[in-house]
Design an enzyme around this catalytic site. Structure first.
Site: not given
Ligand code: DAT
Ligand code: MG
Length: 152
Positions: A11, A51, A59, A87, A93, A104, A114, A117, A128
Site C-alpha cells: 500500500k 474495497y 473507516f 495472509r 489486520t 504487519r 498496515n 493487502h 480483485e
Molecule cells: P485485511 O486488510 O487484513 O484483509 P480487512 O479486509 O478487514 O482487513 O480491512 C481492509 C482494510 O481496512 C485493513 O487493512 C485496514 C482497514 N481497516 C479495517 N478495519 C479497520 C478499522 N477498524 N479501523 C480503521 N481501518 C480499518
Molecule cells: Mg480484507
C-alpha cells in the site's frame, strides 16, 4: 492443497516508507512466484470497487482516501496455498495482534497504516486480480513451479 493465485498490494505507506523491497524479499524467500507486478496510483472509483465489501463502514472513506493517496505496488503471487500463506506472511489486520515475525507486526503500528493487502479467499482473489491486471499482464512461471514447488 492447490496452486493458487492471490493479489498482494504494497500500500502507499509501504511505498512511501521505502519497504516494498523488504516485503517482496519476504515473499520470494518463502518461495512464492511473482507472476504480475505494477506500480500504480488508484483513483477513487477503482479503490471503492476494490474495497466494496467495506462500503458503509465507519473507516471506509478514510481507507479510500489512504489507498488513493500515493502509488502502490500491485502483485499477483502464485504458489501452494498462496492465499492463506500470504495472509500468514502479512499478519493479522491490526499490527498489535499480528504474529511476531509477520510483515504487519515487524513494520506497522496501526490498523489504518498496515502496509499490505492480501486477498482473503478464492472469490476475493479472482475478483480483485481483475481490478488490477489485464490477462496480458501475467507471465508463466510454469518451470519454476515445477522445479521449486510441486512435490513429485
Ligand atoms: P485485511 O486488510 O487484513 O484483509 P480487512 O479486509 O478487514 O482487513 O480491512 C481492509 C482494510 O481496512 C485493513 O487493512 C485496514 C482497514 N481497516 C479495517 N478495519 C479497520 C478499522 N477498524 N479501523 C480503521 N481501518 C480499518
Ligand atoms: Mg480484507
Amino acid at each position: 492443497m492447490a496452486i493458487e493465485r492471490t493479489l498482494l498490494l504494497c500500500k502507499p505507506d509501504a511505498v512511501s516508507r521505502g519497504i516494498t523491497g523488504d516485503i517482496i524479499a519476504r515473499l520470494e524467500r518463502r518461495g512464492y512466484l511473482i507472476i504480475a507486478m505494477k506500480m500504480m496510483q488508484l483513483d477513487g472509483e477503482r479503490a471503492r470497487k476494490h474495497y466494496a465489501e467495506h462500503a458503509g463502514k465507519p473507516f471506509f472513506d478514510g481507507l479510500v482516501k489512504f489507498i488513493t493517496s500515493g502509488p502502490l505496488v500491485a502483485m499477483c503471487i502464485e504458489g501452494e496455498s498462496a492465499i492463506a500463506g500470504c495472509r500468514q506472511l502479512m499478519g493479522a489486520t491490526d499490527p498489535l495482534t499480528a504474529a511476531p515475525g509477520s510483515i504487519r507486526a515487524d513494520y506497522a503500528q496501526t490498523i489504518g497504516r498496515n502496509l499490505v493487502h492480501g486477498s482473503d479467499s478464492h472469490e476475493s482473489a479472482e475478483r480483485e486480480l481483475q481490478i488490477f491486471f489485464q490477462p496480458a499482464d501475467f507471465v508463466s512461471r510454469k518451470h519454476d513451479l515445477e522445479r521449486w514447488i510441486f512435490e513429485k
